[in-house]
Design a protein around this motif. Structure first.
Motif, mmCIF file in Angstrom:
data_model
loop_
_atom_site.group_PDB
_atom_site.id
_atom_site.type_symbol
_atom_site.label_atom_id
_atom_site.label_comp_id
_atom_site.label_asym_id
_atom_site.label_seq_id
_atom_site.Cartn_x
_atom_site.Cartn_y
_atom_site.Cartn_z
ATOM 1 N N LYS A 95 1.044 -1.115 -0.092
ATOM 2 C CA LYS A 95 0.519 0.151 0.116
ATOM 3 C C LYS A 95 0.844 1.986 0.210
ATOM 4 O O LYS A 95 0.138 2.548 -0.498
ATOM 5 C CB LYS A 95 -0.634 0.331 1.143
ATOM 6 N N PRO B 80 -8.978 -2.881 -1.621
ATOM 7 C CA PRO B 80 -9.677 -1.728 -2.642
ATOM 8 C C PRO B 80 -8.284 -0.565 -1.544
ATOM 9 O O PRO B 80 -8.465 -0.065 -0.822
ATOM 10 C CB PRO B 80 -10.599 -1.042 -1.898
ATOM 11 N N ASP B 81 -7.509 0.100 -2.719
ATOM 12 C CA ASP B 81 -7.140 1.686 -2.214
ATOM 13 C C ASP B 81 -7.632 2.567 -1.982
ATOM 14 O O ASP B 81 -7.218 3.272 -1.578
ATOM 15 C CB ASP B 81 -5.572 1.943 -3.517
ATOM 16 N N GLU B 82 -9.051 2.667 -2.644
ATOM 17 C CA GLU B 82 -9.536 3.983 -2.573
ATOM 18 C C GLU B 82 -9.534 3.942 -0.040
ATOM 19 O O GLU B 82 -9.792 5.151 -0.092
ATOM 20 C CB GLU B 82 -10.870 3.247 -2.718
ATOM 21 N N LEU B 83 -9.565 2.528 0.493
ATOM 22 C CA LEU B 83 -9.225 3.258 1.668
ATOM 23 C C LEU B 83 -8.626 3.867 2.264
ATOM 24 O O LEU B 83 -8.728 4.374 3.166
ATOM 25 C CB LEU B 83 -10.434 1.309 2.434
ATOM 26 N N SER B 84 -7.263 3.190 1.619
ATOM 27 C CA SER B 84 -6.305 4.079 2.635
ATOM 28 C C SER B 84 -6.363 5.070 1.846
ATOM 29 O O SER B 84 -5.440 6.647 2.451
ATOM 30 C CB SER B 84 -5.048 3.324 2.022
ATOM 31 N N GLU B 85 -7.102 5.685 0.461
ATOM 32 C CA GLU B 85 -6.556 7.132 0.520
ATOM 33 C C GLU B 85 -7.829 7.942 0.693
ATOM 34 O O GLU B 85 -7.080 9.046 0.852
ATOM 35 C CB GLU B 85 -7.376 7.260 -1.255
ATOM 36 N N ALA B 86 -8.691 7.916 1.587
ATOM 37 C CA ALA B 86 -9.728 8.177 2.202
ATOM 38 C C ALA B 86 -8.791 8.541 2.859
ATOM 39 O O ALA B 86 -9.056 9.025 4.103
ATOM 40 C CB ALA B 86 -11.113 7.684 1.935
ATOM 41 N N ARG C 109 -5.876 8.980 4.200
ATOM 42 C CA ARG C 109 -4.859 9.561 4.770
ATOM 43 C C ARG C 109 -5.586 11.393 4.163
ATOM 44 O O ARG C 109 -4.794 12.315 4.836
ATOM 45 C CB ARG C 109 -3.734 9.374 2.846
#
Length: 306
Positions: free
Chosen positions: A130, A196-202, A204
């Motif tokens: 990630k 999903p990478d969207e969880l990490s981006e959100a 951040r």
């Protein structure tokens, strides 16, 4: 009169046709299975049952032999039901060897090493899955490539290092050597890639640090993979013989594998007692596997390890 009829017919012909009402599309229902399919499934179940029985026969023989006398263990043909069940074998073995000490040492090492491998493996896997940084994939491939290096290749340098540090004949030497594992990193990374990478981006964007994302978002979603890694590490540490054999010389530090091997050397003719000790050494692994079986299967099937 005829002209009117012709006009009405032509007018009717010009009108667009209404589409037929659509029938609701539902799942197709399979017809009854044919005789060939039933026979094939029955043969498959018979084959799987036979394979399971072949795997369980040695364990059944070990359990039955632990309740026999020494003269009944290797009878030909095999006597599956003893003439008299010797339940006292499970109490006599505690008087012959310090089995509590051996089991306690194995449990201590297994729990500590498992906890450290789950912690370090999951944290390193998060960075490889990630976090974007230069050379990430190259470092990961180089780290995973260490799995292909046989342990015998670096066994002597490791021992010299532990000897220089004064950690030989201590549990700390085994803990430090086995607290990190490339396989655990690989297993956890494969599972993290499914998140999903969207969880990490959100997270951040909300101001959460990488440590917070790993601890509060990724780890709670990775219970099956964590259970799989914990179970594999626990079983591997519990069954380890060469590591304790090389680094532990004091009898009070021995694990159950070393203790049983020493017992076999001293009492090689007490076959029933040897089987009793083997049964007692397998029970903790059996309990752990039964408790984590559901998570283990789910973690393996979703971590790219099919």
């Amino acid at each position: 009169m005829k002209t009117t009829v012709l006009r009405e017919d032509s007018t009717t012909a010009r009108l667009p046709r209404q589409p037929a009402p659509a029938t609701p599309a539902g799942p197709r229902r399979r017809g009854p299975a044919g005789p060939g399919r039933i026979v094939g499934r029955a043969l498959l179940y018979v084959a799987l049952t036979g394979l399971a029985a072949a795997v369980l026969v040695p364990f059944a023989w070990m359990l039955v032999s632990s309740l026999k006398t020494d003269s009944e263990v290797f009878t030909v043909p095999i006597q599956w039901i003893p003439k008299s069940f010797r339940w006292e074998n499970f109490s006599d073995i505690w008087d012959q060897i310090p089995l509590w000490t051996y089991l306690g040492n194995s449990l201590f090492l297994s729990v500590v090493i498992t906890a450290l491998q789950v912690l370090t493996g999951s944290f390193a896997a998060y960075g490889f899955a990630k976090v974007r940084f230069p050379g990430r994939d190259a470092v990961f491939l180089a780290y995973i490539a260490t799995i292909a290096v046989p342990w015998q290749a670096y066994m002597v340098p490791q021992y010299i290092l532990m000897q220089k540090l004064g950690l030989v004949n201590t549990h700390l030497s085994l803990i430090l050597l086995q607290a990190f594992g490339a396989f655990g990193v690989f297993l956890m990374r494969q599972y993290y890639l499914t998140i999903p990478d969207e969880l990490s981006e959100a997270a951040r964007l909300d101001g959460l640090t990488e440590y917070g994302i790993w601890a509060r978002i990724v780890l709670p979603l990775s219970k099956p993979a964590l259970a799989s890694l914990a179970l594999l590490t626990f079983v591997n540490t519990w069954n380890d013989y060469m590591g304790p054999f090389i680094y532990l010389t004091d009898n009070d530090l021995w694990t159950v594998q070393l203790g049983l091997r020493s017992f076999v050397g001293m009492y090689s003719s007490q076959y029933a007692m040897i089987m009793t000790g083997s049964v007692l050494s397998v029970l903790p692994i059996l309990v752990v596997f039964l408790l984590g079986q559901r998570y283990f299967v789910q973690g393996i099937s979703t971590s790219g390890m099919k």
